[in-house]
Design an enzyme around this catalytic site. Structure first.
Site, PDB file in Angstrom:
ATOM      1  N   HIS A 173       0.556  -1.093  -0.286  1.00  0.00           N
ATOM      2  CA  HIS A 173       0.359  -0.069  -0.399  1.00  0.00           C
ATOM      3  C   HIS A 173       1.106   1.692  -0.250  1.00  0.00           C
ATOM      4  O   HIS A 173       1.674   0.983   0.764  1.00  0.00           O
ATOM      5  CB  HIS A 173      -0.934  -0.062   0.945  1.00  0.00           C
ATOM      6  CG  HIS A 173      -1.793  -1.141   1.140  1.00  0.00           C
ATOM      7  ND1 HIS A 173      -2.276  -1.784   2.484  1.00  0.00           N
ATOM      8  CD2 HIS A 173      -2.655  -1.318   0.134  1.00  0.00           C
ATOM      9  CE1 HIS A 173      -3.299  -2.574   1.867  1.00  0.00           C
ATOM     10  NE2 HIS A 173      -3.774  -2.358   0.583  1.00  0.00           N
ATOM     11  N   GLU A 176       1.728   3.562   3.317  1.00  0.00           N
ATOM     12  CA  GLU A 176       2.572   2.878   4.207  1.00  0.00           C
ATOM     13  C   GLU A 176       3.878   3.161   4.105  1.00  0.00           C
ATOM     14  O   GLU A 176       5.009   1.953   4.193  1.00  0.00           O
ATOM     15  CB  GLU A 176       1.777   2.408   4.860  1.00  0.00           C
ATOM     16  CG  GLU A 176       0.359   2.147   4.466  1.00  0.00           C
ATOM     17  CD  GLU A 176      -0.231  -0.166   4.471  1.00  0.00           C
ATOM     18  OE1 GLU A 176       0.468  -0.081   4.472  1.00  0.00           O
ATOM     19  OE2 GLU A 176      -1.677   0.303   4.381  1.00  0.00           O
ATOM     20  N   ARG A 231      -3.326   5.535  -2.223  1.00  0.00           N
ATOM     21  CA  ARG A 231      -3.267   4.008  -1.587  1.00  0.00           C
ATOM     22  C   ARG A 231      -2.616   2.863  -2.408  1.00  0.00           C
ATOM     23  O   ARG A 231      -1.681   1.552  -2.131  1.00  0.00           O
ATOM     24  CB  ARG A 231      -4.548   3.586  -0.603  1.00  0.00           C
ATOM     25  CG  ARG A 231      -4.706   1.629  -0.038  1.00  0.00           C
ATOM     26  CD  ARG A 231      -5.894   1.418   1.003  1.00  0.00           C
ATOM     27  NE  ARG A 231      -6.696   0.509   0.172  1.00  0.00           N
ATOM     28  CZ  ARG A 231      -6.252  -0.290   1.809  1.00  0.00           C
ATOM     29  NH1 ARG A 231      -5.405  -0.169   2.181  1.00  0.00           N
ATOM     30  NH2 ARG A 231      -6.649  -1.871   1.684  1.00  0.00           N
ATOM     31  N   HIS A 301       3.186  -4.206   6.132  1.00  0.00           N
ATOM     32  CA  HIS A 301       1.893  -3.171   6.188  1.00  0.00           C
ATOM     33  C   HIS A 301       2.480  -2.115   7.224  1.00  0.00           C
ATOM     34  O   HIS A 301       2.694  -2.434   8.492  1.00  0.00           O
ATOM     35  CB  HIS A 301       0.850  -3.462   6.298  1.00  0.00           C
ATOM     36  CG  HIS A 301       0.812  -4.376   4.600  1.00  0.00           C
ATOM     37  ND1 HIS A 301      -0.464  -3.964   3.870  1.00  0.00           N
ATOM     38  CD2 HIS A 301       0.912  -5.688   4.600  1.00  0.00           C
ATOM     39  CE1 HIS A 301      -0.071  -4.758   3.021  1.00  0.00           C
ATOM     40  NE2 HIS A 301       0.454  -5.897   3.012  1.00  0.00           N
ATOM     41  N   GLU A 375       1.978  -5.291  10.839  1.00  0.00           N
ATOM     42  CA  GLU A 375       1.240  -3.689  10.905  1.00  0.00           C
ATOM     43  C   GLU A 375       2.441  -3.335  11.366  1.00  0.00           C
ATOM     44  O   GLU A 375       1.923  -3.416  13.106  1.00  0.00           O
ATOM     45  CB  GLU A 375      -0.402  -3.573  10.977  1.00  0.00           C
ATOM     46  CG  GLU A 375      -1.047  -4.620   9.724  1.00  0.00           C
ATOM     47  CD  GLU A 375      -1.364  -3.750   9.380  1.00  0.00           C
ATOM     48  OE1 GLU A 375      -1.364  -2.241   8.572  1.00  0.00           O
ATOM     49  OE2 GLU A 375      -2.389  -4.224   8.117  1.00  0.00           O
TER      50      GLU A 375
END
Length: 414
Positions: A173, A176, A231, A301, A375
Site C-alpha cells: 500500500h 504506508e 493507497r 504494512h 502492521e
C-alpha cells in the site's frame, strides 16, 4: 518532437499536488448497531477515507474506526456524529500540517532514518546490490504498470546448491511509508551484522532472504510527488475514470468475496480479475516458480501494531494455526522486549476483520507455511504519517520479531 517534449515537461511541472489543509482524522467508537449503520451511510454519501479498517464494509461494533474527513464535509460529519452520541476523538487536527511535518526537509541522498523517494530507493538498490557480491545480488521480476523495474534483492551466502528461502515485501500500500523504510533497514542490518551477529550469520549461511523493497512502486512514487494519501496501484480499468486497484485484494485467495469491493473507485477495489495488477502477477509468478524453496512469506504494512497470519478471507483456522499463533506471539514478545511496544497476534479475519484476496493467504494456500503480515507502528496517533524520528526505533524492534520468525523457520524446515 521538441515541442511535444516541451509540453510534456510543462505538464509534469504543473502536475497538481493534492493538499489537505484543515482536514482531520477522527477516531469513531461504535458500540451499537446504529453507530455501524451511520458510519456506513456516511461512507456511501460522502468522500470518507478509511484509515482503519480499510473500508466501511469492515466496520463492526466495538472496533475503533479511523477516518480522514475532507474539510468540506467536516461540519456535516461532526453534526451527524454528535447527534448519534457516538464517542469521537480527533487524532489529527490538520492533516496537511502532519504531512508537512513528516515530509519536510530531507537529505539529498538516501538515508535509513528518513523516508526516501523512489528515485533515492532505486539508486540505493543499485548501490547496495553491488556492495558485497558474496552476500547480495539482484534480479528483475518484471515491471510495474507504469514501466518501473521491480528489482528483487537476494541476501545469503553464495552456494552451489539451492537453499531454502524467506521472501519479504514492503510497500504493497503506497501510503504506508514506514514499510519500505523497514525493508531498507533490514537489508542494511543483514549485511552489516553478518559475521558479528551469530543468528544473522547462521541465517544467511543456511538460507536466502529475498527482499522486495517497494512492491507498489508506482503508487509509492505518486505519494511522494502528488498525493501523500494514495493507497492503490496506478493502473487503469476500462469503463471508469477511477485509477488503481488495491494490490492486497487482488490475489487468488477467496478473491473479492469479503472485505473487498468490486467498485473501481473504492480504496479496496479487488481489480477486474485475479492478478489484474501486473505487480501482483510478477510477485505471484515468482512465488509459484520458487514455492518448493520458499519456506516463509513476510509482508510489511502499517499501521496498528499487529502480527497476523492466515486466514483473512475466512474465519476457518489454518491447518497450522497452533504453530503460527505460537510463532506470532513469540515474535510479538521479542519485539516488545526492546521498547515495550505492544503488538496483537492472531489470524487476520478473527483479529481485525475479514479481507479477501490478500498476499499472505495466497502464499499459505500455495504451500508457504510460515506466512505472516506485520502492521507496524503506531496505533493511530500518527497513523500513516509516522514521524521520521520513529523510523529507527520501529525498525530496530521489528528486526527482533523478524529474526525470531526466521530462527523458527530455520529450525523447522519442511
Amino acid at each position: 518532437m521538441k515541442v511535444f517534449l516541451l509540453f510534456g515537461l510543462v505538464a509534469l511541472a504543473l502536475a497538481e499536488v493534492t493538499r489537505f489543509e484543515g482536514e482531520k482524522v477522527l477516531r469513531l467508537k461504535p458500540v451499537m448497531d446504529e453507530h455501524v449503520v451511520l458510519i456506513r451511510e456516511l461512507a456511501a454519501s460522502i468522500e470518507v477515507d478509511f484509515w482503519s479498517p480499510d473500508s466501511a464494509e469492515m466496520v463492526t461494533i466495538d472496533i475503533d474506526v479511523d477516518i480522514h474527513v475532507p474539510a468540506a464535509y467536516l461540519d456535516l460529519v461532526s453534526t451527524m456524529l454528535q447527534q448519534s452520541d457516538m464517542e469521537i476523538e480527533v487524532l489529527i487536527e490538520d492533516l496537511q500540517v502532519s504531512i508537512d511535518a513528516q515530509t519536510g526537509p530531507t537529505p539529498r541522498t538516501h538515508s535509513y532514518t528518513n523516508y526516501n523517494s523512489w528515485d533515492k530507493v532505486q539508486s540505493w538498490i543499485a548501490a547496495i546490490s553491488t556492495s558485497n557480491s558474496a552476500l547480495i545480488s539482484k534480479q528483475s521480476i518484471g515491471s510495474t504498470y507504469e514501466g518501473r523495474p521491480m528489482t528483487l534483492l537476494k541476501l545469503g551466502k553464495k552456494s552451489s546448491v539451492t537453499k531454502p528461502a524467506i521472501f519479504m515485501d514492503c510497500g504493497i500500500h503506497a501510503r504506508e511509508w514506514i514499510s519500505p523504510a523497514f525493508c531498507q533497514w533490514f537489508v542494511k542490518e543483514a549485511l552489516s551484522t553478518y559475521g558479528s551477529d551469530s543468528q544473522m550469520t547462521s541465517l544467511l549461511d543456511q538460507m536466502d532472504v529475498y527482499v522486495l523493497p517497494v512492491f507498489n512502486i508506482d503508487g509509492y512514487d505518486y505519494t511522494h510527488k502528488s498525493n501523500r494519501m494514495w493507497r492503490k496501484t496506478r493502473s487503469r480499468t476500462s469503463g471508469t475514470s477511477c485509477l488503481g486497484t488495491d494490490p492486497n485484494r487482488n490475489w487468488n485467495a477467496g478473491w473479492c468475496t469479503t472485505g473487498a469491493s468490486s467498485n473501481p473507485c473504492s480504496e479496496t477495489f479487488c481489480g477486474s480479475k485475479v492478478e489484474s495488477e501486473v505487480e501482483v502477477r510478477n510477485v505471484a509468478d515468482f512465488l509459484r516458480r520458487n514455492k518448493a524453496d520458499i519456506k516463509a512469506y513476510l509482508t510489511i504494512h502499517s499501521y496498528s501494531q499487529l502480527v497476523l497470519f492466515p486466514y483473512s478471507y475466512t474465519y476457518d483456522l489454518a491447518a497450522d494455526h497452533s504453530e503460527l499463533l505460537k510463532v506470532a506471539e513469540g515474535a510479538s514478545s521479542a519485539l516488545r522486549g526492546l521498547y515495550g511496544t505492544r503488538y496483537t497476534s492472531g489470524p487476520g479475519a478473527a483479529t481485525i476483520y475479514p479481507a479477501a484476496g490478500g498476499s499472505d493467504d495466497y502464499a499459505y494456500d500455495i504451500g508457504v507455511k510460515y506466512s505472516f503480515t506485520f502492521e507496524l507502528r503506531d496505533t493511530g496517533r500518527y497513523g500513516f504519517l509516522l514521524p521520521a524520528s520513529q523510523i529507527k526505533p520501529t525498525c530496530m524492534e521489528t528486526m527482533l520479531a523478524i529474526k525470531y520468525i526466521a530462527a523458527h523457520v530455520q529450525e523447522n524446515l519442511y
